[in-house]
Design a protein around this motif. Structure first.
Motif, short mmCIF file in Angstrom:
data_model
loop_
_atom_site.label_atom_id
_atom_site.label_comp_id
_atom_site.label_asym_id
_atom_site.label_seq_id
_atom_site.Cartn_x
_atom_site.Cartn_y
_atom_site.Cartn_z
N LEU A 1 0.86 -1.18 0.00
CA LEU A 1 0.00 0.00 0.00
C LEU A 1 0.90 1.23 0.00
O LEU A 1 1.62 1.48 0.97
CB LEU A 1 -0.92 0.02 1.23
CG LEU A 1 -1.86 -1.18 1.40
CD1 LEU A 1 -2.75 -1.00 2.63
CD2 LEU A 1 -2.71 -1.38 0.16
N HIS A 2 0.87 1.95 -1.09
CA HIS A 2 1.71 3.15 -1.20
C HIS A 2 0.88 4.35 -0.70
O HIS A 2 -0.01 4.82 -1.39
CB HIS A 2 2.13 3.33 -2.67
CG HIS A 2 3.05 4.48 -2.89
ND1 HIS A 2 3.61 4.76 -4.10
CD2 HIS A 2 3.51 5.44 -2.05
CE1 HIS A 2 4.37 5.84 -4.00
NE2 HIS A 2 4.32 6.27 -2.77
N VAL A 3 1.19 4.79 0.51
CA VAL A 3 0.39 5.83 1.17
C VAL A 3 0.92 7.21 0.78
O VAL A 3 2.12 7.48 0.84
CB VAL A 3 0.45 5.68 2.71
CG1 VAL A 3 -0.47 6.70 3.37
CG2 VAL A 3 0.04 4.26 3.11
N VAL A 4 0.00 8.08 0.36
CA VAL A 4 0.37 9.43 -0.05
C VAL A 4 -0.46 10.43 0.75
O VAL A 4 -1.65 10.22 0.97
CB VAL A 4 0.08 9.63 -1.56
CG1 VAL A 4 0.44 11.03 -2.00
CG2 VAL A 4 0.83 8.60 -2.38
N ASP A 5 0.17 11.50 1.21
CA ASP A 5 -0.56 12.59 1.86
C ASP A 5 -1.23 13.42 0.76
O ASP A 5 -0.59 14.26 0.12
CB ASP A 5 0.43 13.44 2.68
CG ASP A 5 -0.23 14.66 3.33
OD1 ASP A 5 -1.41 14.94 3.01
OD2 ASP A 5 0.44 15.31 4.14
N LEU B 1 -6.88 -12.36 -2.40
CA LEU B 1 -7.54 -13.60 -2.80
C LEU B 1 -7.35 -13.88 -4.28
O LEU B 1 -7.37 -15.02 -4.71
CB LEU B 1 -9.04 -13.54 -2.46
CG LEU B 1 -9.34 -13.55 -0.96
CD1 LEU B 1 -10.82 -13.30 -0.71
CD2 LEU B 1 -8.93 -14.87 -0.34
N GLY B 2 -7.17 -12.82 -5.06
CA GLY B 2 -7.03 -13.00 -6.50
C GLY B 2 -5.57 -13.04 -6.94
O GLY B 2 -5.29 -13.12 -8.12
N ALA B 3 -4.65 -12.99 -5.98
CA ALA B 3 -3.23 -12.93 -6.33
C ALA B 3 -2.81 -14.23 -7.02
O ALA B 3 -3.34 -15.29 -6.72
CB ALA B 3 -2.39 -12.70 -5.08
N ASP C 1 1.61 -4.07 -10.39
CA ASP C 1 0.32 -4.69 -10.08
C ASP C 1 0.24 -5.19 -8.63
O ASP C 1 -0.80 -5.66 -8.19
CB ASP C 1 -0.03 -5.81 -11.08
CG ASP C 1 0.97 -6.95 -11.02
OD1 ASP C 1 1.96 -6.82 -10.28
OD2 ASP C 1 0.76 -7.96 -11.71
N ARG C 2 1.35 -5.09 -7.92
CA ARG C 2 1.32 -5.44 -6.51
C ARG C 2 1.13 -4.21 -5.63
O ARG C 2 1.14 -4.29 -4.41
CB ARG C 2 2.63 -6.12 -6.12
CG ARG C 2 2.43 -7.60 -5.79
CD ARG C 2 3.60 -8.18 -5.07
NE ARG C 2 4.87 -7.97 -5.73
CZ ARG C 2 6.01 -7.76 -5.08
NH1 ARG C 2 6.01 -7.73 -3.76
NH2 ARG C 2 7.13 -7.56 -5.73
N GLY D 1 8.26 7.80 -4.20
CA GLY D 1 7.89 6.47 -3.74
C GLY D 1 7.91 5.45 -4.86
O GLY D 1 8.46 4.36 -4.71
N ASP D 2 7.35 5.83 -6.01
CA ASP D 2 7.35 4.92 -7.15
C ASP D 2 8.76 4.52 -7.54
O ASP D 2 9.04 3.37 -7.86
CB ASP D 2 6.66 5.57 -8.36
CG ASP D 2 5.15 5.49 -8.25
OD1 ASP D 2 4.65 4.66 -7.45
OD2 ASP D 2 4.46 6.26 -8.94
N GLU D 3 9.66 5.52 -7.51
CA GLU D 3 11.04 5.23 -7.89
C GLU D 3 11.68 4.24 -6.93
O GLU D 3 12.36 3.30 -7.35
CB GLU D 3 11.87 6.52 -7.93
CG GLU D 3 11.65 7.31 -9.21
CD GLU D 3 12.17 8.74 -9.11
OE1 GLU D 3 11.78 9.55 -9.96
OE2 GLU D 3 12.95 9.04 -8.17
N VAL D 4 11.45 4.45 -5.63
CA VAL D 4 12.02 3.53 -4.65
C VAL D 4 11.45 2.13 -4.87
O VAL D 4 12.19 1.14 -4.90
CB VAL D 4 11.75 3.99 -3.21
CG1 VAL D 4 12.30 2.97 -2.22
CG2 VAL D 4 12.35 5.35 -2.95
N LEU D 5 10.14 2.05 -5.05
CA LEU D 5 9.52 0.74 -5.23
C LEU D 5 10.05 0.05 -6.48
O LEU D 5 10.33 -1.14 -6.49
CB LEU D 5 7.99 0.87 -5.30
CG LEU D 5 7.33 1.27 -3.97
CD1 LEU D 5 5.84 1.50 -4.16
CD2 LEU D 5 7.57 0.20 -2.91
N GLU D 6 10.21 0.86 -7.54
CA GLU D 6 10.72 0.27 -8.77
C GLU D 6 12.13 -0.26 -8.57
O GLU D 6 12.46 -1.36 -9.00
CB GLU D 6 10.68 1.31 -9.89
CG GLU D 6 10.74 0.67 -11.27
CD GLU D 6 11.01 1.70 -12.34
OE1 GLU D 6 10.34 2.76 -12.32
OE2 GLU D 6 11.89 1.45 -13.19
#
Ligand SMILES: Nc1nc2c(ncn2[C@@H]2O[C@H](COP(=O)(O)OP(=O)(O)OP(=O)(O)O)[C@@H](O)[C@H]2O)c(=O)[nH]1
Ligand SMILES: [Mg+2]
Length: 423
Positions: free
Chosen positions: A285-289, A361-363, A314-315, A302-307
């Motif tokens: 869950l990528h939380v944004v203010d 459940l759909g993972a 899709d996760r 955040g996207d850059e770190v996750l990448e």
């Protein structure tokens, strides 16, 4: 390990540089954030200066005329600490210190962040990571001035490092760095063992920019008591907690350390292990203010770190927190970016839980089974499977969702109970 709290807030001058692609307004925003960091570190901003320059000066970043302005600001305000928003190489920092009055120390954003981490780290692992990062940062910067300051007052940039280490010779610092590396490797391998042992429930990690409200959401979702503060980097020792999300879906939520623009590399590397653990989560869950004027930049950081951690998009679910502060008219661009919630009013939290449930459940790798209760053998075998995501008993059947590898159901003789989806 702390060398004592400073007696008074350390008067600090901030310096920003607008060059190349960055505009003045952007630099002003970055200086606002830097001011909050300095405040968190225990300093007090007494002046801020901004230079516009086509290219940074390789030796001192800012030009020599501008150094004069910094000097004047220090003299007028009594500041003895100057913080640059830009990364300074060790030689730039030394050159600047040489050009400024003798008792003025120079550090950059990374140095301030390291200082905050040093003050706030609580677990043995976090403390070891921070000391390692700090010594690595300080080693090339060790000048007499720093040793002198640390003996006197500690102050921003030097807490967390044992007081004597700054005074002693580099060889010893190098040796201590090697020792900390070994210690960290040990802690990490024992953690890996723990992690392998507790994969029974799927994991959901809360990540995002510092102060976005990760801990607040963690608290709302798990009812765990955690530190929530209107401060940058309130959380440094991530927590994990198991909870049931309704419908029998079991989840382990993890709270994490926040991201920030230009998190120092030496710190990213050691903290990576914590983030990597989060990145292995079944769902992120990528939380944004959503109420922050720079929410888009935060989202991008955040996207850059996750990448860089190899998390597939899709996760990831983007969660727009603090919607209660956004007001009546919610920009469409914002709403398109993610799921609106508020950890304070509770808005959207049921939707969030539902979304988490559906995603888990759909993972891929999750199989759903429906078994008549009369077939006791099969029910027993199914209930004994490890890695259960959800289990619901009805009047005539039991429905289970399990994470299982290819072929696992056949081996357990359960293949024929498989259904398309959780209903
Ligand atoms: N109005 C409002 N305030 C919120 C909301 N969620 C969190 N906050 C406030 O935002 C501040 C930061 O919250 P935290 O939960 O500590 O944020 P965090 O992301 O864990 O921050 P770090 O651990 O520092 O990275 C606190 O003052 C919270 O009370 C929200 O939905 N609405
Ligand atoms: Mg937190």
């Amino acid at each position: 390990m702390h060398s004592g709290e400073p007696r008074e807030r350390e008067a600090t001058v901030l310096v920003g540089l607008a060059h190349g692609g960055t505009t003045r307004t952007e630099v002003e925003d970055h200086l606002d954030e830097l001011g909050r960091l300095v405040d968190t570190a225990g300093g007090e901003v007494v002046a801020r200066l901004l230079q516009e320059r086509r290219t940074p000066d390789p030796a001192t970043l800012v030009g020599s005329g501008f150094i004069g302005r910094i000097e004047t600001a220090c003299r007028e305000t009594g500041a003895r600490t100057v913080v640059f928003d830009e990364d300074l190489t060790a030689s730039q920092a030394r050159n600047l210190e040489r050009a400024l009055p003798e008792d003025v120390k120079v550090l950059d954003r990374a140095g301030v962040i390291l200082d905050i981490f040093a003050q706030r780290a609580r677990s043995r692992e976090a403390q070891t990571q921070v000391e390692l990062a700090q010594l690595t940062y300080l080693l090339p910067r060790l000048t007499r001035r720093w040793g002198h300051l640390s003996r006197q007052a500690g102050g921003i940039g030097t807490r967390g490092v044992g007081e004597t280490q700054l005074e002693i010779d580099r060889r010893l610092v190098t040796r201590r760095i090697a020792m900390l590396r070994r210690k960290l490797a040990e802690i990490e391998s024992s953690r890996r063992l723990r992690r392998q042992r507790r994969t029974a429930a799927p994991t959901v990690a809360l990540v995002g920019y510092t102060n976005a409200g990760k801990s607040s959401l963690f608290h709302r979702l798990t009812r765990a008591r955690v530190r929530v503060e209107d401060r940058l980097f309130a959380t440094l020792d991530p927590r994990a907690r198991r909870t049931v999300l309704g419908d029998g879906v079991k989840v382990i939520f993890t709270d994490t350390v926040g991201f920030i623009r230009k998190l120092p590399h030496d710190l990213v590397a050691p903290f990576r292990s914590t983030l990597e653990e989060a990145a292995e989560a079944d769902l992120v869950l990528h939380v944004v203010d959503a109420a922050h004027p720079s929410w888009e930049e935060h989202l991008r950081v955040g996207d850059e770190v996750l990448e860089s951690l190899g998390v597939e998009p899709d996760r990831v679910v983007v969660v727009l927190n603090k919607m209660d502060l956004v007001g009546e008219r919610r920009p469409r661009r914002l709403l398109r970016a993610g799921l609106p919630v508020s950890a304070v009013t509770g808005e959207g939290l049921d939707d969030l839980k539902r979304l988490v449930r559906t995603k888990l459940l759909g993972a891929p790798g999750v199989a759903v089974l429906t078994i008549p209760l009369t077939e006791t053998g099969a029910v027993e075998r199914a209930c004994a499977l490890p890695h259960q995501v959800a289990r619901r008993f009805g009047r005539e059947t039991v429905t289970l969702a399990v994470r299982i590898r290819e072929g696992g159901l056949k081996e357990a003789d359960l293949e024929r109970y498989r259904v398309e989806a959780w209903a």
